[in-house]
Design a protein around this motif. Sequence first.
Motif, PDB file in Angstrom:
ATOM      1  N   SER A 372      79.944 -50.299 -14.981  1.00 19.71           N
ATOM      2  CA  SER A 372      80.650 -51.486 -15.455  1.00 19.71           C
ATOM      3  C   SER A 372      82.165 -51.290 -15.521  1.00 19.71           C
ATOM      4  N   ASP A 373      82.641 -50.062 -15.210  1.00 18.48           N
ATOM      5  CA  ASP A 373      84.066 -49.739 -15.340  1.00 18.48           C
ATOM      6  C   ASP A 373      84.586 -50.076 -16.738  1.00 18.48           C
ATOM      7  N   THR A 374      83.818 -49.656 -17.739  1.00 20.85           N
ATOM      8  CA  THR A 374      84.216 -49.863 -19.127  1.00 20.85           C
ATOM      9  C   THR A 374      84.275 -48.520 -19.851  1.00 20.85           C
ATOM     10  N   ILE A 375      85.148 -48.440 -20.861  1.00 23.45           N
ATOM     11  CA  ILE A 375      85.209 -47.249 -21.703  1.00 23.45           C
ATOM     12  C   ILE A 375      84.027 -47.292 -22.660  1.00 23.45           C
ATOM     13  N   SER A 376      83.163 -46.281 -22.572  1.00 25.85           N
ATOM     14  CA  SER A 376      81.941 -46.266 -23.381  1.00 25.85           C
ATOM     15  C   SER A 376      82.034 -45.332 -24.569  1.00 25.85           C
ATOM     16  N   GLY A 377      82.989 -44.414 -24.562  1.00 24.25           N
ATOM     17  CA  GLY A 377      83.078 -43.468 -25.665  1.00 24.25           C
ATOM     18  C   GLY A 377      84.198 -42.476 -25.458  1.00 24.25           C
ATOM     19  N   CYS A 378      84.243 -41.478 -26.318  1.00 23.69           N
ATOM     20  CA  CYS A 378      85.279 -40.446 -26.257  1.00 23.69           C
ATOM     21  C   CYS A 378      84.653 -39.094 -26.593  1.00 23.69           C
ATOM     22  N   GLU A 379      85.317 -38.044 -26.149  1.00 23.86           N
ATOM     23  CA  GLU A 379      84.982 -36.699 -26.610  1.00 23.86           C
ATOM     24  C   GLU A 379      86.073 -36.243 -27.564  1.00 23.86           C
ATOM     25  N   ALA A 380      85.662 -35.680 -28.692  1.00 21.05           N
ATOM     26  CA  ALA A 380      86.604 -35.163 -29.675  1.00 21.05           C
ATOM     27  C   ALA A 380      86.891 -33.693 -29.378  1.00 21.05           C
ATOM     28  N   LEU A 381      88.176 -33.355 -29.237  1.00 21.92           N
ATOM     29  CA  LEU A 381      88.605 -32.008 -28.875  1.00 21.92           C
ATOM     30  C   LEU A 381      89.544 -31.485 -29.959  1.00 21.92           C
ATOM     31  N   ILE A 382      89.211 -30.335 -30.529  1.00 26.78           N
ATOM     32  CA  ILE A 382      89.930 -29.797 -31.682  1.00 26.78           C
ATOM     33  C   ILE A 382      91.282 -29.230 -31.261  1.00 26.78           C
ATOM     34  N   ARG A 383      92.287 -29.418 -32.109  1.00 25.93           N
ATOM     35  CA  ARG A 383      93.610 -28.830 -31.933  1.00 25.93           C
ATOM     36  C   ARG A 383      94.054 -28.230 -33.273  1.00 25.93           C
ATOM     37  N   SER A 404      86.103 -13.740 -36.434  1.00 24.97           N
ATOM     38  CA  SER A 404      86.384 -13.741 -37.867  1.00 24.97           C
ATOM     39  C   SER A 404      85.356 -14.504 -38.681  1.00 24.97           C
ATOM     40  N   GLN A 405      84.269 -14.911 -38.037  1.00 26.64           N
ATOM     41  CA  GLN A 405      83.208 -15.652 -38.729  1.00 26.64           C
ATOM     42  C   GLN A 405      83.725 -16.977 -39.306  1.00 26.64           C
ATOM     43  N   LEU A 406      84.676 -17.579 -38.619  1.00 25.44           N
ATOM     44  CA  LEU A 406      85.243 -18.856 -39.072  1.00 25.44           C
ATOM     45  C   LEU A 406      84.853 -20.013 -38.153  1.00 25.44           C
ATOM     46  N   LEU A 407      84.057 -19.719 -37.145  1.00 24.35           N
ATOM     47  CA  LEU A 407      83.763 -20.747 -36.153  1.00 24.35           C
ATOM     48  C   LEU A 407      83.005 -21.920 -36.768  1.00 24.35           C
ATOM     49  N   ALA A 408      82.080 -21.634 -37.672  1.00 24.84           N
ATOM     50  CA  ALA A 408      81.342 -22.718 -38.315  1.00 24.84           C
ATOM     51  C   ALA A 408      82.273 -23.595 -39.144  1.00 24.84           C
ATOM     52  N   ASP A 409      83.220 -22.986 -39.843  1.00 28.35           N
ATOM     53  CA  ASP A 409      84.177 -23.775 -40.627  1.00 28.35           C
ATOM     54  C   ASP A 409      84.993 -24.702 -39.729  1.00 28.35           C
ATOM     55  N   VAL A 410      85.465 -24.157 -38.604  1.00 27.74           N
ATOM     56  CA  VAL A 410      86.250 -24.976 -37.673  1.00 27.74           C
ATOM     57  C   VAL A 410      85.391 -26.109 -37.122  1.00 27.74           C
ATOM     58  N   ASP A 411      84.122 -25.819 -36.810  1.00 37.23           N
ATOM     59  CA  ASP A 411      83.225 -26.841 -36.269  1.00 37.23           C
ATOM     60  C   ASP A 411      82.986 -27.970 -37.273  1.00 37.23           C
ATOM     61  N   TYR A 412      82.772 -27.621 -38.526  1.00 34.89           N
ATOM     62  CA  TYR A 412      82.537 -28.666 -39.539  1.00 34.89           C
ATOM     63  C   TYR A 412      83.793 -29.512 -39.746  1.00 34.89           C
ATOM     64  N   VAL A 439      79.478 -28.360 -30.640  1.00 35.69           N
ATOM     65  CA  VAL A 439      78.871 -27.578 -31.710  1.00 35.69           C
ATOM     66  C   VAL A 439      78.610 -26.162 -31.207  1.00 35.69           C
ATOM     67  N   SER A 440      78.980 -25.176 -31.999  1.00 34.66           N
ATOM     68  CA  SER A 440      78.767 -23.778 -31.647  1.00 34.66           C
ATOM     69  C   SER A 440      77.441 -23.289 -32.221  1.00 34.66           C
ATOM     70  N   SER A 441      77.048 -22.090 -31.830  1.00 34.35           N
ATOM     71  CA  SER A 441      75.762 -21.552 -32.267  1.00 34.35           C
ATOM     72  C   SER A 441      75.679 -21.335 -33.782  1.00 34.35           C
ATOM     73  N   PRO A 442      76.750 -20.903 -34.491  1.00 30.27           N
ATOM     74  CA  PRO A 442      76.604 -20.753 -35.946  1.00 30.27           C
ATOM     75  C   PRO A 442      76.250 -22.058 -36.648  1.00 30.27           C
ATOM     76  N   VAL A 443      76.839 -23.173 -36.209  1.00 26.43           N
ATOM     77  CA  VAL A 443      76.526 -24.458 -36.827  1.00 26.43           C
ATOM     78  C   VAL A 443      75.143 -24.925 -36.395  1.00 26.43           C
ATOM     79  N   LEU A 444      74.816 -24.726 -35.120  1.00 30.80           N
ATOM     80  CA  LEU A 444      73.511 -25.155 -34.630  1.00 30.80           C
ATOM     81  C   LEU A 444      72.394 -24.414 -35.354  1.00 30.80           C
ATOM     82  N   ALA A 445      72.659 -23.186 -35.745  1.00 29.84           N
ATOM     83  CA  ALA A 445      71.646 -22.399 -36.442  1.00 29.84           C
ATOM     84  C   ALA A 445      71.549 -22.740 -37.927  1.00 29.84           C
ATOM     85  N   ASP A 446      72.493 -23.503 -38.434  1.00 35.60           N
ATOM     86  CA  ASP A 446      72.516 -23.854 -39.850  1.00 35.60           C
ATOM     87  C   ASP A 446      71.483 -24.954 -40.117  1.00 35.60           C
TER      88      ASP A 446
END
Length: 625
Positions: A372-383, A404-412, A439-446
């Motif tokens: 349909s050549d329409t914008i259907s959504g977006c991907e969120a990319l962390i900065r 540093s075991q901070l990946l889950a914190d950044v993901d949330y 989503v990274s593996s630490p969050v997926l495993a939570d």
Amino acid sequence: MPQDDDKTRPRLQLPGCEPTDRPLSELVLEHLRDGVAVVDMRGRVVWMNRALERMIGYTSAEICGRHPSEFILPPDQRPSPEDLAKFRYRPDGGLFDRFRVSEHMRADGSRFWNQQSHALITLDDCDGSDGEGDGDSDSDGQLVIIGCRDITDQVDTESALHRAKDELEYAAFHDDLTGLANRKRLTAYMRSDPVLQYIRDGQIGVLQIDLDKFKEINDTLGHAAGDATLRHVAAGLSRNAGPDDLVCRTGGDEFLLICARVATQDALMTRAELVLRDIAVPLDWDEQTIHVGISIGASMAGSDTVSGEALIQQADQALYSAKNGGRGQVVFYTDFLGRRYRAQQKLARELREAVEENQFEVYLQPQLRLESDTISGCEALIRWNHPERGTLLPGVFLEEARRSQLLADVDYISMNLALDALQALDQAGHHHLTMSINVSSPVLADENYPGLLDWALQSRNLAPGRVCVEILETTILDGGELDVVTAVDRLRRLGVHVALDDFGTGYAGLAHMSAFEIDGIKLDFSMIRRLESDPRNRVITRSLIRLCGLLGMDVVAEGVETQGQLDILRRADCPCIQGFGLARPMPVADMLSWLDEMLPLPSPLFFTDQGPRAHPIALPDISNG
């Protein structure tokens, strides 16, 4: 093929049996789709049905009284007249207890695979028979019924499946572009008993190789030249590898050469210099000369080396020094280089502060629905908005976050920011847009993750179906004890969609598609960028899109930059795209402005200098993803 007239066609009349006009048994045999032949105990054809005539291309009149091996076996497999004369079926042989598959040849010379079953019948069972047969002493009142089925398609399919299985197993341990070992193969190699013994004996060295100014080659000559350069480096490393060594591509332009049975530092440095000179030989490509430079970090097992992973880490630190020291050189790891670890520790401390002070934001990259050549959504990319270094891309800090075991914190944090962005889009009237989050593996495993995601959605009055959770293939392979199937099932029961990210990066993605239920895949930009130059890649991409369509799965092609790529994906019926060709990632406020100014998009959409890609909101200083 000529057919007998019903009046002249031989009737199924068994020796010793009373002839009938058209018995029911013959009518049944004539209408079977499988071929059926009746032969005597010497193998000579007595009768066959029409299905068998069509299968082999001969009429009954042409072959009755002859042995099938005279004409249906390929010429190089046919028995001699003497062997045919000696042939007899053995009633007690194993032939009557199993199927037999043979390659046979039709009258026109074409070949097919024939699955045969053999049954022995005694003429005493035929009404009116006196049990004496036709007087043939070899017959002994017995005949053989041969059932034939053309299974050529089945054999071809099974052969293709076996080839695909072999290719998948190879792909799981090798890099697609260079054919070298990948990280999974490297892990298995470093944990093997011989290599562990080399480490204990101090007779193994590691060369970590990184291309110098590889980005300039890609930017000035294109990705095809970049791929040729990577293959050039792979060939040079392979030429300098011993029989017990391992050459591995570990990243975009990063390679490892594990040198087994190297006893001294001098021997390892000599090997490194040979590699340096070999790869420095100019590469002739498309009437151009590419000068390839590399930097090498070297490390050697010592009395205090505890693992192969530690040895690789030391080589990596030496490589960092080599690149900072002017490139094009070999640097051997020393304790002095270990100070780099302290710099990593500094980054880790700053990252902890960033998590505590919420120094992050998400950029949004729009996704285009091609139908349909329409914008259907977006991907969120962390900065990361670093207080001193400015806006940092994920590649700068995610690996340190993992260490540093901070990946889950950044993901949330990223999850909540992404849902805030979706709520802002809602409030601006864009109620149909979806949001993809990584989503990274630490969050997926939570186990609490689905509940936390559900609460975050409800608190913002957002429907779960508007969120797609993207999981990297590396998360599946490197997840340790993570039960991916259960984790995905929990998310899908919540109502959110789940997609496999970076599909096609060298891992066994097809196996993952069959291992658990997902809603879609994202074709990695490494596949998309080769669409215009690699016919095999186009076939694979089209096949993946078609396969996903059959499975009811969505497909998003990421990294779409050119009109040629867009045209190919349209012809392949790719459902959705994202990439620089449409728009670069941008802050939420800029995305809202972009949508207000650019919508509705023209249909069909073309990538031009005046199109969405060139719009000032596109933020040209932000990389793709």
